[in-house]
Every structure is written in C-alpha cells, then in structure tokens.
Enzyme design. Structure first.
Site, PDB file in Angstrom:
ATOM      1  N   CYS A   1       9.624  -4.009  -9.636  1.00 41.38           N
ATOM      2  CA  CYS A   1      10.832  -3.865  -9.010  1.00 41.38           C
ATOM      3  C   CYS A   1      12.081  -4.968  -9.202  1.00 41.38           C
ATOM      4  O   CYS A   1      12.440  -5.731  -8.383  1.00 41.38           O
ATOM      5  CB  CYS A   1      10.644  -3.956  -7.422  1.00 41.38           C
ATOM      6  SG  CYS A   1      12.130  -3.462  -6.314  1.00 41.38           S
TER       7      CYS A   1
ATOM      8  N   GLY B   1       0.872  -1.201   0.026  1.00 41.99           N
ATOM      9  CA  GLY B   1      -0.037   0.202  -0.091  1.00 41.99           C
ATOM     10  C   GLY B   1       0.568   1.390   0.036  1.00 41.99           C
ATOM     11  O   GLY B   1       0.153   2.311   0.062  1.00 41.99           O
TER      12      GLY B   1
END
Length: 467
Positions: free
Chosen positions: A405, A290
């Site tokens: 990522c 989040g």
C-alpha cells in the site's frame, strides 16, 4: 460588597464541546502516536457526537493533521519565536485554529474567539493572549495568499511549491513524482499536472468502501442497505454519503466488511490468475488485520487458506475476519520470513508486505508527517525477505502476488527486481489483463493503482510465476 464576590463575577464561558473533543484527539495523535481514525472513533462514541457534530469534529481532526506541515510554515511567520520553543499542546491548538480560518467555512471572528476560549479551558489564561494575536495574524490572509507568501516559486521549484501548497512532505512528493514518471520522460508528471492531481486527490477523504464475502452475501444486499456498486470489483460497494457501515446487516454479521476497492482488486487478481493442476492451498504471508485473508478464504472454494501474522493481537483480528467463512482455514502466529512449512507447499501466495503506507494517506492523515525516508530504508530488507519467502513457498507453476500500500519506487518495483535478480526460478507476468475494465494501468507488467486515476488507495501489485 467586593466586586470580586461570586455573584458579581462574569460567567465563565465554556468551550465548544466539539472543539474540545477534536483538540484532545489531536493531542493523542501528536503526543502519544495514536492512530487518528481509531482515536477519533473512540472519542466520538464516548462524547455521544453524531450527525453534523461528528462530521464537524472529523474535519477538525483530519484536516488539522493533514495540513499540519503547511500550517507550521504559516505559523513560523506569525510567531515571534521558533515553533520548536512552543509547548506541543499550544502548537496543536494553533494548528487547529489555523485550519478553521483557512480551510473551513468558519467565521474568522468566531473561530478566533472559540479558540481563545478553548485555550483558557485547556491551557490556562496565560496562553490566551498569544493565541489571540497569532490567529488574528493568520486570519489576515487567505490560504492561497499564505501559500503565495511562504511557498517556493512554482516555476523554479515546482516540487517544493506543490509540497507546501498540497500539504505533503517534500520527500513524499519526490517519491510520488518518481513513481509517476516511470516509463515516461523525466519531469513529465510535474509539467503535465499529473503530480498535482495526485496530491489533490490524496487530500480528499476516502469513501467508505465495502466488500462482500463471496458465497455469504451479495452486492445487492449492500445496495439495499444504501450503498452503490463499486466500479470494478465484482464484490465491492461504496457508501457514497459515508455513515456507519455496521448499520448494514451483512456487515454487522461478518458476511461483508470494510475494504478499499484497490485492496479488493489485488486479492481478486491473485485468485483469478491461471494456475494449472492443484489449486487448493493458498497462503496469506502477512495477513493482519485480515481483510484480504477474508476475501481470499471466500474465493478458495473447497480449498484452504493459511494466514500468517507475527503479532498475536493482529492474528486475533485475522481470526475474527475469518470466523464467518466456512472451511478449515488456519491462522498461524509466526514470522513469514522463517517458514515452518516445506518449500513449494502452496498454489497461490499473497505477500502484502509491511510498508510505509504512503498509498493510504487519504485514510491516515497523520501518516505523511509521521513517516520518514529512513522508514523506507529500514523496511526494505524485510520486504525482500518476505517476497523471497513467498516465492520459495509457492510450488512450480504457482503464483505470488507481491503487494504494497505504497507507490514509493523503493518499496515496489525495486524490491521485485532485487529479489528476482537473485533467483532463476521465478519471473514477472503481465498483471494488467487480470484488471478487466480498469483504465490507466501503465506499461506493465506490474500495476500501480492511484487515487487520482482510480479512486482507490495507491496499491501496487506484481504478479510472479514460480518456474
């Protein structure tokens, strides 16, 4: 009176408490697949370690896990039987001792003695002889001397040499080299020293990066708490000396958080891309835990962010991150590849897809040895399905940010090309102008950030426009 009576026995030497904690954390990581950062933070709190003791323990854990594969190559030359025949806890202890001898400023005699004492306490007297003998062999050479002894020749096998010398699995080094060589002559990254600079940077602990929630806190508040402004993110700051971010009031109250500057930048790019017409409904398709959701929710203004996360416990983390942010934002527990909303419902969509995480090895030292090439292969269908869903979910004229990522080519541009190759209603846009002031962004139109160039995690972003 017998010389074995209690009053004549030599006092039992207790092991160093910090090394005990470090060894126990390493065992949790290698035996139970725990995450090093979470296990270490919990252990430091429970053992009441702080200051220099906490820093020493952190280096023992992260350093040992980071260099694990390289240390195994040295230990294989120092143990008389295959490492696979050693008990796992004994191998972890030898790795811990090797790290102190080769990569820390610990006196050799003291390091060996402390590890023998720790062995006696944790594994029993029988193992102390082997530990003492093996670590004394390790101490006879420096790190550079061990590398020169064990590594392939740099001129004939530069990838193999760098893999061992900079503690990365060979397949990871090969993938990084492919990503660095994109758009350049093959082999340029190796010959020019760029690959080595990346691997060196990957072995440096990441700085503690902070981000404010726009409208709730300011960077000046973080600076007043001891941070310095980030280089490129207008909402970021860095705790240069480390320490507990929670000591800053804005972080403690949820008006700011901890987030790598690269993660901030990809969210900011999505929020700042030009969109004509309505711009009130944004979607974070893979939201947990989040951090990016919180930044996007702060930037959507009077609009609404919908955050989707398939795992309930991670959805709760998203809710916690959004709690301090005004607005009627929604968190849905669901599968992003199976939308429950009509096609074209959103103006902007973030697809920060599950990936190998090879771009965050500075923060997760154990991940380089835990991940395998098969993980990349297995994740590919999910990544393509999520990007396809993201494009379908955005309205014509809206934008999608595909983010990983990981710099692995098979998780970045290959995914984008595969999905766009099957569709005629979406196209890549040049994202580089949306990174103002950030250098070394390559040939575009997508962007790969790097630890050695930007000081961030190796975040990848492709900006896609629905037509």
């Amino acid at each position: 009176m017998s010389d074995r009576s209690p009053r004549n026995r030599a006092p039992q030497v207790r092991p160093d408490r910090v090394r005990v904690v470090a060894f126990q954390v390493i065992r949790q990581v290698t035996a139970e697949a725990a995450y090093a950062n979470l296990a270490l933070n919990k252990a430091l709190r429970e053992a009441h370690l702080s200051g220099r003791d906490a820093a020493f323990c952190t280096e023992l854990v992260h350093g040992t896990l980071r260099w694990q594969g390289t240390y195994d190559a040295f230990l294989a030359r120092s143990v008389s039987r295959p490492l696979a025949d050693l008990d796992p806890e004994l191998l972890d202890l030898l790795r811990l001792g090797t790290h102190q001898l080769l990569n820390m400023r610990v006196d050799s005699y003291a390091a060996v003695n402390e590890m023998v004492t720790l062995t006696r306490s944790e594994l029993g007297q029988k193992r102390t002889g082997l530990v003492n003998a093996v670590l004394r062999k390790i101490s006879q050479r420096s790190l550079d001397q061990w590398i020169a002894t064990v590594a392939p020749a740099a001129d004939s096998d530069p990838i193999g040499y760098l893999a061992l010398a900079e503690a990365h699995p060979r397949w990871v080094v090969e993938a990084f080299n492919r990503a660095l060589d994109r758009g350049a002559a093959a082999g340029q990254a190796v010959a020019g020293g760029v690959l080595e600079r990346l691997l060196v940077a990957d072995n440096e602990p990441a700085r503690v990066s902070l981000v404010v929630r726009p409208g709730l806190a300011t960077v000046d508040e973080l600076v007043a708490g001891g941070a310095t402004p980030a280089r490129w993110s207008p909402y970021g700051a860095v705790l240069e000396g480390g320490g507990d971010p929670g000591r800053i009031e804005a972080v403690a109250t949820g008006r700011a958080g901890v987030q790598d500057e690269g993660s901030q930048l990809v969210a900011i790019v999505l929020a700042s891309a030009k969109v004509d017409g309505d711009d009130a409904n944004w979607l974070d398709l893979c939201a947990g835990p989040g951090g990016k959701s919180a930044l996007l929710a702060s930037l959507v203004g009077d609009g609404q962010l919908t955050a989707v996360e398939p795992l309930k416990h991670r959805a709760e983390l998203v809710r916690a991150n959004l709690r301090a942010i005004p607005g009627n934002h929604k968190v849905l527990v669901g599968d992003g590849t199976k939308p429950t909303w009509p096609a074209g419902s959103f103006d902007r969509v973030l697809a920060d897809v599950p990936c190998s995480g090879l771009g965050a090895l500075r923060r997760r030292p154990e991940a380089r040895w835990r991940r395998t090439p098969e993980d990349v292969v297995e994740l590919r269908p999910l990544q393509e399905a999520l990007l396809d869903s993201a494009i379908t979910s955005v309205r014509p004229g809206g934008v999608v940010a595909y983010v990983t990522c990981s710099p692995h080519p098979d998780e970045t541009r290959a995914v984008v090309d595969a999905v766009l190759g099957r569709r005629d209603d979406a196209s890549l846009e040049d994202a580089r102008p949306l990174f103002p002031g950030v250098p070394d962004l390559g040939d575009g139109p997508d962007v790969q950030l790097w630890p050695h160039l930007h000081g961030t995690d190796a975040m990848y972003l492709a900006l896609i426009r629905r037509s």
